[in-house]
Design a protein around this motif. Structure first.
Motif, PDB file in Angstrom:
ATOM      1  N   ASP A   1      -4.732  -6.230 -14.015  1.00  0.00           N
ATOM      2  CA  ASP A   1      -4.211  -5.941 -12.675  1.00  0.00           C
ATOM      3  C   ASP A   1      -5.102  -4.941 -11.945  1.00  0.00           C
ATOM      4  N   HIS A   2      -5.558  -3.914 -12.669  1.00  0.00           N
ATOM      5  CA  HIS A   2      -6.460  -2.954 -12.025  1.00  0.00           C
ATOM      6  C   HIS A   2      -7.793  -3.616 -11.695  1.00  0.00           C
ATOM      7  N   ASP A   3      -8.302  -4.426 -12.605  1.00  0.00           N
ATOM      8  CA  ASP A   3      -9.546  -5.157 -12.340  1.00  0.00           C
ATOM      9  C   ASP A   3      -9.421  -5.993 -11.070  1.00  0.00           C
ATOM     10  N   ALA A   4      -8.264  -6.631 -10.892  1.00  0.00           N
ATOM     11  CA  ALA A   4      -8.053  -7.486  -9.711  1.00  0.00           C
ATOM     12  C   ALA A   4      -8.117  -6.668  -8.424  1.00  0.00           C
ATOM     13  N   VAL A   5      -7.558  -5.459  -8.457  1.00  0.00           N
ATOM     14  CA  VAL A   5      -7.592  -4.583  -7.284  1.00  0.00           C
ATOM     15  C   VAL A   5      -9.037  -4.186  -6.959  1.00  0.00           C
ATOM     16  N   MET A   6      -9.782  -3.816  -7.993  1.00  0.00           N
ATOM     17  CA  MET A   6     -11.181  -3.416  -7.792  1.00  0.00           C
ATOM     18  C   MET A   6     -12.026  -4.611  -7.333  1.00  0.00           C
ATOM     19  N   GLU A   7     -11.774  -5.758  -7.930  1.00  0.00           N
ATOM     20  CA  GLU A   7     -12.524  -6.964  -7.551  1.00  0.00           C
ATOM     21  C   GLU A   7     -12.266  -7.334  -6.094  1.00  0.00           C
ATOM     22  N   ARG A   8     -11.023  -7.232  -5.667  1.00  0.00           N
ATOM     23  CA  ARG A   8     -10.692  -7.542  -4.277  1.00  0.00           C
ATOM     24  C   ARG A   8     -11.462  -6.635  -3.328  1.00  0.00           C
ATOM     25  N   ALA A   9     -11.579  -5.359  -3.671  1.00  0.00           N
ATOM     26  CA  ALA A   9     -12.336  -4.427  -2.823  1.00  0.00           C
ATOM     27  C   ALA A   9     -13.800  -4.852  -2.730  1.00  0.00           C
ATOM     28  N   ALA A  10     -14.387  -5.259  -3.861  1.00  0.00           N
ATOM     29  CA  ALA A  10     -15.778  -5.723  -3.858  1.00  0.00           C
ATOM     30  C   ALA A  10     -15.930  -6.994  -3.030  1.00  0.00           C
ATOM     31  N   GLN A  11     -14.964  -7.896  -3.167  1.00  0.00           N
ATOM     32  CA  GLN A  11     -15.020  -9.136  -2.393  1.00  0.00           C
ATOM     33  C   GLN A  11     -14.851  -8.868  -0.907  1.00  0.00           C
ATOM     34  N   ASP A  12     -13.937  -7.960  -0.552  1.00  0.00           N
ATOM     35  CA  ASP A  12     -13.721  -7.622   0.857  1.00  0.00           C
ATOM     36  C   ASP A  12     -14.976  -7.007   1.477  1.00  0.00           C
ATOM     37  N   ALA A  13     -15.780  -6.339   0.643  1.00  0.00           N
ATOM     38  CA  ALA A  13     -17.046  -5.751   1.119  1.00  0.00           C
ATOM     39  C   ALA A  13     -18.175  -6.775   1.119  1.00  0.00           C
ATOM     40  N   ASP A  14     -17.864  -8.006   0.706  1.00  0.00           N
ATOM     41  CA  ASP A  14     -18.842  -9.100   0.662  1.00  0.00           C
ATOM     42  C   ASP A  14     -19.980  -8.809  -0.312  1.00  0.00           C
ATOM     43  N   ALA A  15     -19.638  -8.126  -1.423  1.00  0.00           N
ATOM     44  CA  ALA A  15     -20.665  -7.748  -2.402  1.00  0.00           C
ATOM     45  C   ALA A  15     -21.176  -8.964  -3.166  1.00  0.00           C
ATOM     46  N   ASP A  16     -22.482  -8.981  -3.395  1.00  0.00           N
ATOM     47  CA  ASP A  16     -23.112  -9.992  -4.248  1.00  0.00           C
ATOM     48  C   ASP A  16     -23.153  -9.528  -5.700  1.00  0.00           C
ATOM     49  N   TYR A  17     -23.219  -8.208  -5.896  1.00  0.00           N
ATOM     50  CA  TYR A  17     -23.355  -7.618  -7.229  1.00  0.00           C
ATOM     51  C   TYR A  17     -22.380  -6.453  -7.371  1.00  0.00           C
ATOM     52  N   ILE A  18     -21.903  -6.260  -8.595  1.00  0.00           N
ATOM     53  CA  ILE A  18     -21.154  -5.064  -8.949  1.00  0.00           C
ATOM     54  C   ILE A  18     -22.029  -4.273  -9.919  1.00  0.00           C
ATOM     55  N   VAL A  19     -22.256  -3.017  -9.580  1.00  0.00           N
ATOM     56  CA  VAL A  19     -23.128  -2.157 -10.366  1.00  0.00           C
ATOM     57  C   VAL A  19     -22.280  -1.000 -10.902  1.00  0.00           C
ATOM     58  N   LEU A  20     -22.228  -0.881 -12.211  1.00  0.00           N
ATOM     59  CA  LEU A  20     -21.438   0.167 -12.853  1.00  0.00           C
ATOM     60  C   LEU A  20     -22.303   1.409 -13.032  1.00  0.00           C
ATOM     61  N   ALA A  21     -21.831   2.522 -12.497  1.00  0.00           N
ATOM     62  CA  ALA A  21     -22.598   3.772 -12.548  1.00  0.00           C
ATOM     63  C   ALA A  21     -21.650   4.881 -12.991  1.00  0.00           C
ATOM     64  N   GLY A  22     -21.465   4.989 -14.306  1.00  0.00           N
ATOM     65  CA  GLY A  22     -20.505   5.952 -14.816  1.00  0.00           C
ATOM     66  C   GLY A  22     -19.077   5.498 -14.582  1.00  0.00           C
ATOM     67  N   TYR A  23     -18.862   4.205 -14.603  1.00  0.00           N
ATOM     68  CA  TYR A  23     -17.509   3.650 -14.469  1.00  0.00           C
ATOM     69  C   TYR A  23     -16.907   3.589 -15.867  1.00  0.00           C
ATOM     70  N   MET A  24     -15.934   4.445 -16.117  1.00  0.00           N
ATOM     71  CA  MET A  24     -15.429   4.638 -17.472  1.00  0.00           C
ATOM     72  C   MET A  24     -14.235   3.733 -17.786  1.00  0.00           C
TER      73      MET A  24
END
Length: 195
Positions: free
Chosen positions: A68-91
Motif C-alpha cells: 500500500d505504501h509502495d502504491a502511494v509512492m509509485e503514484r507520486a512518481a507517475q504523477d510527476a511523469d517520471a521515467d526512472y525511480i532513483v533510490l538515494a538513501g531510501y530505507m
C-alpha cells in the motif's frame, strides 16, 4: 533529445539526492529531477529539494502494508511523469510487484563493492574481513536485495586505522561522484537504444 525524468526517493538528509540534483544542472546532463519523494515527511532532503525548486512528496509508511505504501509512492512518481525511480538513501525494501513494474528503471546505490556485503553494516564487514578496499556500487534494483545488474563501482582504500565511521565518510564522498555519472551514463544508453 529530451531529458530522462527522474524521481528520487529518500528517507533522510538527501546528500546523494543533492549530488544527483546539482549534477542534473550541468551542461549536457541527460536527466532532470522532477520529484523528490520520501517515506519520512520530516526528511531534511525534502527541504533542500523545495529550496531548489523541485516538487516534493512525502507519505509516512507507518501503519501501512508495504504494498500500500509502495502504491502511494509509485503514484507520486507517475504523477510527476517520471521515467526512472532513483533510490538515494531510501530505507525501505520495495515490494516485488513494485519492482517488477519498473524493471530496468529503478536504480540504487549501495555502500560496498557488490556482490560483497549486501544489506547493512557494510563498512564494518569489509574491515573485519581484512579487505583492502571498500567502495560503492550503482546497480539496478531487482526483487532480490542488492542483487541487480551492476552499472558502475568505485573503490575506496581501507586504511589501517579505519573504523566503520571513517570509512563511511570517504565512501560517501566517492558516492557523490559515482552516482550522478552512473545515472547519466545509464539513461543516455537507454535513450540511444530507444531512439
Amino acid at each position: 533529445m529530451p531529458k530522462a525524468k527522474v524521481a528520487i526517493f529518500i528517507s533522510g538528509s538527501g546528500t546523494n539526492m543533492a549530488a544527483l540534483l546539482y549534477a542534473s544542472r550541468l551542461p549536457d546532463c541527460p536527466y532532470e529531477v522532477v520529484l523528490v519523494a520520501s517515506n519520512r515527511p520530516g526528511a531534511d532532503g525534502l527541504s533542500l529539494a523545495r529550496a531548489e525548486g523541485i516538487a516534493t512528496f512525502a507519505h509516512s509508511h507507518k501503519g501501512l502494508e508495504r504494498a500500500d505504501h509502495d502504491a502511494v509512492m509509485e503514484r507520486a512518481a507517475q504523477d510527476a511523469d517520471a521515467d526512472y525511480i532513483v533510490l538515494a538513501g531510501y530505507m525501505r525494501i520495495l515490494s516485488e510487484e513494485f519492482v517488477s513494474r519498473w524493471t530496468g528503471n529503478i536504480i540504487n546505490i549501495h555502500p560496498s563493492l557488490l556482490p560483497k556485503y549486501k544489506g547493512l553494516n557494510t563498512h564494518a564487514r569489509a574491515i573485519e574481513a581484512g579487505d583492502r578496499h571498500g567502495g560503492a556500487t550503482v546497480h539496478l534494483v531487482t526483487p532480490e536485495l542488492d542483487s541487480g545488474a551492476i552499472l558502475e563501482q568505485v573503490k575506496v582504500t581501507i586504511l589501517p586505522e579505519d573504523t566503520p565511521d571513517t570509512l563511511a565518510e570517504r565512501v560517501k564522498l566517492a558516492e557523490y561522484q559515482l552516482y550522478p555519472r552512473a545515472l547519466a551514463s545509464y539513461v543516455a544508453r537507454a535513450a540511444r537504444v530507444t531512439a
